[in-house]
Design a protein around this motif. Structure first.
Motif, PDB file in Angstrom:
ATOM      1  N   LEU A  17     -70.848  13.345  94.947  1.00 14.05           N
ATOM      2  CA  LEU A  17     -70.170  14.027  93.982  1.00 14.05           C
ATOM      3  C   LEU A  17     -68.856  13.922  94.021  1.00 14.05           C
ATOM      4  CD1 LEU A  17     -72.001  17.568  94.179  1.00 14.05           C
ATOM      5  CD2 LEU A  17     -72.143  16.134  92.195  1.00 14.05           C
ATOM      6  N   HIS A  18     -67.936  13.556  95.240  1.00 14.91           N
ATOM      7  CA  HIS A  18     -66.887  13.386  95.165  1.00 14.91           C
ATOM      8  C   HIS A  18     -66.563  12.325  94.285  1.00 14.91           C
ATOM      9  CE1 HIS A  18     -63.175  13.911  96.919  1.00 14.91           C
ATOM     10  NE2 HIS A  18     -63.038  12.628  97.486  1.00 14.91           N
ATOM     11  N   SER A  19     -67.284  11.039  95.112  1.00 13.08           N
ATOM     12  CA  SER A  19     -66.827   9.726  93.891  1.00 13.08           C
ATOM     13  C   SER A  19     -67.188   9.529  92.207  1.00 13.08           C
ATOM     14  CB  SER A  19     -67.502   8.796  94.698  1.00 13.08           C
ATOM     15  OG  SER A  19     -68.613   8.897  94.799  1.00 13.08           O
ATOM     16  N   CYS A  20     -68.211  10.457  92.120  1.00 10.90           N
ATOM     17  CA  CYS A  20     -68.367  10.264  90.608  1.00 10.90           C
ATOM     18  C   CYS A  20     -67.501  10.621  89.728  1.00 10.90           C
ATOM     19  CB  CYS A  20     -70.189  11.753  90.724  1.00 10.90           C
ATOM     20  SG  CYS A  20     -70.452  11.397  88.602  1.00 10.90           S
ATOM     21  N   ASN A  21     -67.595   9.630  88.912  1.00 10.44           N
ATOM     22  CA  ASN A  21     -66.729   9.679  87.609  1.00 10.44           C
ATOM     23  C   ASN A  21     -66.445   9.615  86.126  1.00 10.44           C
ATOM     24  OD1 ASN A  21     -66.925   6.897  87.784  1.00 10.44           O
ATOM     25  ND2 ASN A  21     -64.913   6.711  88.962  1.00 10.44           N
ATOM     26  N   ILE A  68     -80.439  16.358  92.371  1.00 11.09           N
ATOM     27  CA  ILE A  68     -80.633  17.635  92.738  1.00 11.09           C
ATOM     28  C   ILE A  68     -81.353  18.638  92.494  1.00 11.09           C
ATOM     29  CG2 ILE A  68     -79.607  19.799  92.658  1.00 11.09           C
ATOM     30  CD1 ILE A  68     -76.770  18.901  91.376  1.00 11.09           C
ATOM     31  N   LEU A  69     -82.633  18.344  91.295  1.00 11.13           N
ATOM     32  CA  LEU A  69     -83.985  18.992  91.141  1.00 11.13           C
ATOM     33  C   LEU A  69     -84.599  18.079  92.491  1.00 11.13           C
ATOM     34  CD1 LEU A  69     -83.506  19.501  87.296  1.00 11.13           C
ATOM     35  CD2 LEU A  69     -83.455  20.888  88.943  1.00 11.13           C
ATOM     36  N   LYS A  70     -84.893  16.573  92.035  1.00  9.67           N
ATOM     37  CA  LYS A  70     -85.708  15.828  93.005  1.00  9.67           C
ATOM     38  C   LYS A  70     -85.788  16.455  94.534  1.00  9.67           C
ATOM     39  CE  LYS A  70     -86.847  11.238  93.990  1.00  9.67           C
ATOM     40  NZ  LYS A  70     -86.524   9.427  93.319  1.00  9.67           N
ATOM     41  N   LEU A  71     -84.762  16.555  95.561  1.00 14.17           N
ATOM     42  CA  LEU A  71     -83.961  16.784  96.597  1.00 14.17           C
ATOM     43  C   LEU A  71     -84.776  17.793  97.618  1.00 14.17           C
ATOM     44  CD1 LEU A  71     -81.205  14.117  96.711  1.00 14.17           C
ATOM     45  CD2 LEU A  71     -84.163  13.919  97.302  1.00 14.17           C
ATOM     46  N   GLY A  72     -84.387  18.819  96.246  1.00 16.99           N
ATOM     47  CA  GLY A  72     -84.783  20.378  96.782  1.00 16.99           C
ATOM     48  C   GLY A  72     -82.994  21.204  97.000  1.00 16.99           C
ATOM     49  N   PHE A  73     -82.442  20.664  96.608  1.00 20.60           N
ATOM     50  CA  PHE A  73     -81.441  20.794  96.702  1.00 20.60           C
ATOM     51  C   PHE A  73     -80.623  22.004  95.388  1.00 20.60           C
ATOM     52  CE2 PHE A  73     -79.312  16.573  98.680  1.00 20.60           C
ATOM     53  CZ  PHE A  73     -79.044  16.865  99.697  1.00 20.60           C
ATOM     54  N   HIS A  74     -80.965  22.071  94.629  1.00 22.02           N
ATOM     55  CA  HIS A  74     -81.253  23.315  93.141  1.00 22.02           C
ATOM     56  C   HIS A  74     -81.365  24.983  94.028  1.00 22.02           C
ATOM     57  CE1 HIS A  74     -85.405  23.284  93.923  1.00 22.02           C
ATOM     58  NE2 HIS A  74     -85.920  24.236  93.808  1.00 22.02           N
ATOM     59  N   ASN A  75     -81.196  24.913  95.510  1.00 18.80           N
ATOM     60  CA  ASN A  75     -81.096  26.067  96.548  1.00 18.80           C
ATOM     61  C   ASN A  75     -80.123  25.907  97.319  1.00 18.80           C
ATOM     62  OD1 ASN A  75     -83.289  27.353  95.174  1.00 18.80           O
ATOM     63  ND2 ASN A  75     -84.778  26.803  95.881  1.00 18.80           N
ATOM     64  N   ASN A  76     -79.258  25.119  96.884  1.00 16.75           N
ATOM     65  CA  ASN A  76     -78.184  25.181  98.124  1.00 16.75           C
ATOM     66  C   ASN A  76     -76.630  25.394  97.643  1.00 16.75           C
ATOM     67  OD1 ASN A  76     -75.976  23.343  99.033  1.00 16.75           O
ATOM     68  ND2 ASN A  76     -77.558  22.422 100.481  1.00 16.75           N
ATOM     69  N   PRO A  77     -75.918  26.843  97.922  1.00 20.55           N
ATOM     70  CA  PRO A  77     -75.360  26.966  96.751  1.00 20.55           C
ATOM     71  C   PRO A  77     -74.106  26.299  96.979  1.00 20.55           C
ATOM     72  CG  PRO A  77     -75.617  27.973  98.513  1.00 20.55           C
ATOM     73  CD  PRO A  77     -77.322  27.117  98.945  1.00 20.55           C
ATOM     74  N   LEU A  78     -73.639  25.352  98.595  1.00 25.31           N
ATOM     75  CA  LEU A  78     -72.541  24.432  97.947  1.00 25.31           C
ATOM     76  C   LEU A  78     -73.198  22.967  97.416  1.00 25.31           C
ATOM     77  CD1 LEU A  78     -70.390  23.774 100.109  1.00 25.31           C
ATOM     78  CD2 LEU A  78     -71.711  22.296 101.503  1.00 25.31           C
ATOM     79  N   ILE A  79     -74.387  22.563  97.175  1.00 24.41           N
ATOM     80  CA  ILE A  79     -74.001  21.596  97.050  1.00 24.41           C
ATOM     81  C   ILE A  79     -73.797  22.170  94.598  1.00 24.41           C
ATOM     82  CG2 ILE A  79     -75.789  19.681  94.993  1.00 24.41           C
ATOM     83  CD1 ILE A  79     -75.101  19.440  98.723  1.00 24.41           C
ATOM     84  N   LEU A  80     -74.708  23.112  94.655  1.00 26.57           N
ATOM     85  CA  LEU A  80     -74.531  23.174  92.951  1.00 26.57           C
ATOM     86  C   LEU A  80     -72.637  23.558  93.162  1.00 26.57           C
ATOM     87  CD1 LEU A  80     -77.677  26.252  92.881  1.00 26.57           C
ATOM     88  CD2 LEU A  80     -77.580  23.726  92.541  1.00 26.57           C
ATOM     89  N   LYS A  96     -66.792  19.280  89.820  1.00 31.37           N
ATOM     90  CA  LYS A  96     -66.887  17.648  88.861  1.00 31.37           C
ATOM     91  C   LYS A  96     -67.478  17.905  88.137  1.00 31.37           C
ATOM     92  CE  LYS A  96     -66.403  14.585  90.787  1.00 31.37           C
ATOM     93  NZ  LYS A  96     -65.272  14.259  91.108  1.00 31.37           N
ATOM     94  N   SER A  97     -68.248  18.903  87.175  1.00 31.78           N
ATOM     95  CA  SER A  97     -68.418  18.814  85.731  1.00 31.78           C
ATOM     96  C   SER A  97     -67.410  19.669  85.296  1.00 31.78           C
ATOM     97  CB  SER A  97     -69.465  19.961  85.891  1.00 31.78           C
ATOM     98  OG  SER A  97     -70.944  19.205  86.394  1.00 31.78           O
ATOM     99  N   SER A  98     -66.221  20.553  85.886  1.00 32.46           N
ATOM    100  CA  SER A  98     -65.387  20.461  85.121  1.00 32.46           C
ATOM    101  C   SER A  98     -63.796  19.499  85.258  1.00 32.46           C
ATOM    102  CB  SER A  98     -64.494  22.017  86.412  1.00 32.46           C
ATOM    103  OG  SER A  98     -62.872  22.089  85.596  1.00 32.46           O
ATOM    104  N   ASP A  99     -64.091  19.063  86.307  1.00 28.32           N
ATOM    105  CA  ASP A  99     -62.914  18.192  86.004  1.00 28.32           C
ATOM    106  C   ASP A  99     -63.596  16.502  84.961  1.00 28.32           C
ATOM    107  OD1 ASP A  99     -62.169  18.964  88.743  1.00 28.32           O
ATOM    108  OD2 ASP A  99     -63.145  17.787  90.029  1.00 28.32           O
ATOM    109  N   LEU A 100     -64.546  16.572  85.068  1.00 30.44           N
ATOM    110  CA  LEU A 100     -65.026  15.620  83.644  1.00 30.44           C
ATOM    111  C   LEU A 100     -65.611  16.111  82.708  1.00 30.44           C
ATOM    112  CD1 LEU A 100     -67.659  13.411  86.334  1.00 30.44           C
ATOM    113  CD2 LEU A 100     -65.835  13.085  85.139  1.00 30.44           C
ATOM    114  N   ASN A 101     -64.792  17.652  82.438  1.00 32.76           N
ATOM    115  CA  ASN A 101     -64.894  18.296  80.808  1.00 32.76           C
ATOM    116  C   ASN A 101     -66.020  18.586  80.658  1.00 32.76           C
ATOM    117  OD1 ASN A 101     -62.498  18.198  80.748  1.00 32.76           O
ATOM    118  ND2 ASN A 101     -62.212  16.540  80.238  1.00 32.76           N
TER     119      ASN A 101
END
Length: 598
Positions: free
Chosen positions: A40-44, A56-68, A74-79
């Motif tokens: 996520l940090h390196s995503c540009n 996120i959906l595949k690995l089950g991170f949709h219940n991880n508030p930190l990841i979300l 990151k979405s905000s950074d990429l407008n």
């Protein structure tokens, strides 16, 4: 042009994470989470963001508030904040795992966007519906969005919400609240929010800001109400700004505001604590209706000015009038006995409180008794009193005893008590200062240095002594050796002149007050630069001859400044009214109202 082809590094990380994850958050390894956060940090690019969303959906991170939360940032950074919004709040999303940090992140992103600020209010509403409690970071973002939208009704609704959750006493929230009202059309014309914000500044101890805001209110032509005036009077009381307080009183008369009991009480308290206790007493006598607060304010005011006999007399009048005293009244009464040296009377009132009125003494009452005994020099009796107390003495009582030990040369006892204080409260700087001062009085300079070194290692700093003075509707603040004032050269020259005149009149500097291992000449120079002397010099230079000088000290006035001010009052024919942390001193014709008891 941004490519949609995933990089080899991204593919490698996704495969690695996929093999270490099992599909549910509870069994994911820490390594999987760290690896995904790295991605996520390196995503540009937006295309890579889409790939990460799938994972996120595949690995089950949709219940991880930190990841979300990191995904939102990151979405905000990429407008692409709106895309993240749709993903997080889709009909199939489980918001049970969402926390305040996650909601704050998306609210902040919308608040900072160009044309999506209204979405920030929608997310805030959803946050409350999900029963996620806002915190002190939530409201500044929401209020910033309201300011950008310019919708006053929205802003007022958010103001009501933050009051409900008790965030009106937060510095950052209060600042953005002011900004919101000033940004919304019609916001600066409404009296209620001004009152709330002025009151908020007072509660935060930012009385200067409260006064500045009140002046802005006047400039904007907003009519203050009774609540506003009570808040402003509290600010005047805190600052010791008598002239401003008098102007507020005249404005109350001019506006013909309803002088309720609360407003009259605020006026009485202001006059008493700003140095004009006679005016406070006069106002009290004109009140048609009085509350227990009215009586208490005057009794406490008289106590602060060392007018113990009048305080006792007023208490007796209160009893004759059938007003039932409470514990707060007795705190004022015992303080009056302490300030005036009425030890016998204080003991009698302490017993009367228990026997006649069935008021169980609290720690504050015991503290008044210890203070009274200590100031009268009965240190050993004070120690015995503390040992017999039915409740555990607090640190304030122990520090009172240590200060008394230093003043009355019970130095070994003071050293022992100060060490015990440090053992009980190892992170409180005041305890180390007390021990350091005891060592200085004993001329144990090496031990004093060690105590100060411990403070330095722990990052502790002594609260600097400062003195405020009100002049021409402005508040000036001085600290020892202050060179920040634009007249500092003239002020220092005036201080030197004062020193020469005082010595001719018989003044001898009290160099024992200087807690430094330096020679006598340097000690005298150190005393000459105390904040009280700088403020008085400034006043002598900038006020007409013969007019009173009023100063406010944040700590207790030291013995040397007390002695020097008596000389200055006589030499320059000035009445000098000094308010320190505990009481008032009225210096006139070389004498002080405390009769040197203090």
């Amino acid at each position: 042009m941004q490519t949609s082809i995933p990089t080899p590094k991204l593919l490698f990380f996704l495969r690695t994470i996929a093999t270490s994850a099992t599909g549910s958050y509870s069994t994911q390894s820490a390594a999987s989470e760290r690896g995904f956060l790295t991605l996520l940090h390196s995503c540009n690019t937006f295309s890579n963001l889409l790939q990460l969303q799938t994972q996120i959906l595949k690995l089950g991170f949709h219940n991880n508030p930190l990841i979300l939360t990191k995904f939102i940032a990151k979405s905000s950074d990429l407008n692409s904040i709106h895309y993240a919004h749709c993903f997080l709040f889709s009909p199939h999303s489980n918001t049970d795992f969402y926390d305040a940090f996650l909601f704050n992140t998306i609210i902040k992103a919308y608040a900072q966007s160009g044309d999506l600020k209204l979405k920030a209010l929608w997310v805030f509403k959803l946050m409350l519906e999900c029963q996620v409690l806002p915190n002190n970071f939530t409201y500044p973002f929401v209020l910033k969005a309201c300011a950008g939208i310019g919708d006053l009704n929205l802003g007022k609704s958010v103001h009501g919400s933050l009051l409900k959750f008790g965030f009106d006493g937060n510095n950052h929230v209060l600042n953005t609240l002011v900004h919101m009202y000033c940004s919304c059309k019609g916001g600066i014309e409404i009296g209620l929010p001004w009152s709330a914000m002025i009151g908020g500044y007072v509660r935060l101890g930012r009385s200067n800001d409260a006064v500045d805001l009140f002046r802005q209110m006047q400039i904007q032509g907003v009519c203050p109400d009774e609540i506003t005036m009570v808040a402003v009077l509290c600010a005047c009381t805190d600052l010791g700004a008598l002239e401003l307080g008098r102007w507020v009183e005249s404005l109350i008369e001019k506006r013909k505001l309803n002088k309720s009991v609360e407003l009259n009480n605020a006026l009485i308290d202001m006059f008493a604590k700003c140095g004009d206790v006679d005016k406070a007493l006069k106002l009290f006598r004109t009140m048609n209706e009085r509350s227990i607060v009215s009586w208490t304010s005057v009794i406490v005011g008289l106590a602060m000015h060392g007018r113990g006999l009048q305080a006792v007399s007023l208490f007796q009048e209160m009893i004759r009038d059938g007003v039932e005293p409470d514990g707060v009244v007795f705190i004022g009464l015992l303080s009056a006995c302490s300030h005036s040296g009425f030890v016998g009377e204080g003991k009698e009132f302490f017993d009367l409180m228990k026997k006649e009125f069935a008021i169980l003494p609290k720690i504050e009452h015991y503290g008044c008794m210890v203070d009274m005994l200590c100031r009268a020099g009965h240190v050993r009796e004070a120690v015995e009193f503390v040992q017999k107390m039915p409740i555990e003495p607090n640190s304030i009582i122990w520090r009172t005893l240590v200060n008394a030990c230093r003043t009355h040369s019970e130095l070994k006892l003071g050293e022992s008590l100060a060490k015990q204080l440090i053992q009980n409260e190892p992170t409180l700087e005041a305890n180390y200062v007390l021990l350091s001062n005891i060592y200085a009085k004993m001329s144990h300079w090496e031990e004093k240095t060690k105590a100060r070194e411990v403070m330095d290692k722990k990052g502790m700093r002594k609260i600097p002594g400062s003195t405020m003075i009100e002049l021409n509707n402005k508040i000036y603040r001085f600290v020892a050796g202050d060179m920040s004032h634009n007249q500092f050269k003239e002020i220092f020259e005036m201080v030197d002149e004062m020193g020469r005149e005082m010595k001719r009149a018989g003044y001898v500097p009290s160099t024992s007050e200087v807690m430094l291992d330096i020679d006598e000449e340097d000690k005298e120079d150190n005393l000459n630069r105390h904040s009280e002397k700088l403020a008085i010099a400034f006043a002598l230079m900038n006020t007409p001859p013969g007019t009173p000088i009023r100063i406010v000290k944040n700590l207790r006035v030291c013995n040397d400044c007390h002695s020097a001010t008596k000389f200055i009052s006589k030499i320059y024919n000035r009445e000098i009214i000094a308010r320190d942390r505990s009481r008032f001193h009225h210096f006139k014709d070389g004498l002080c109202s405390c009769k040197d008891f203090w």
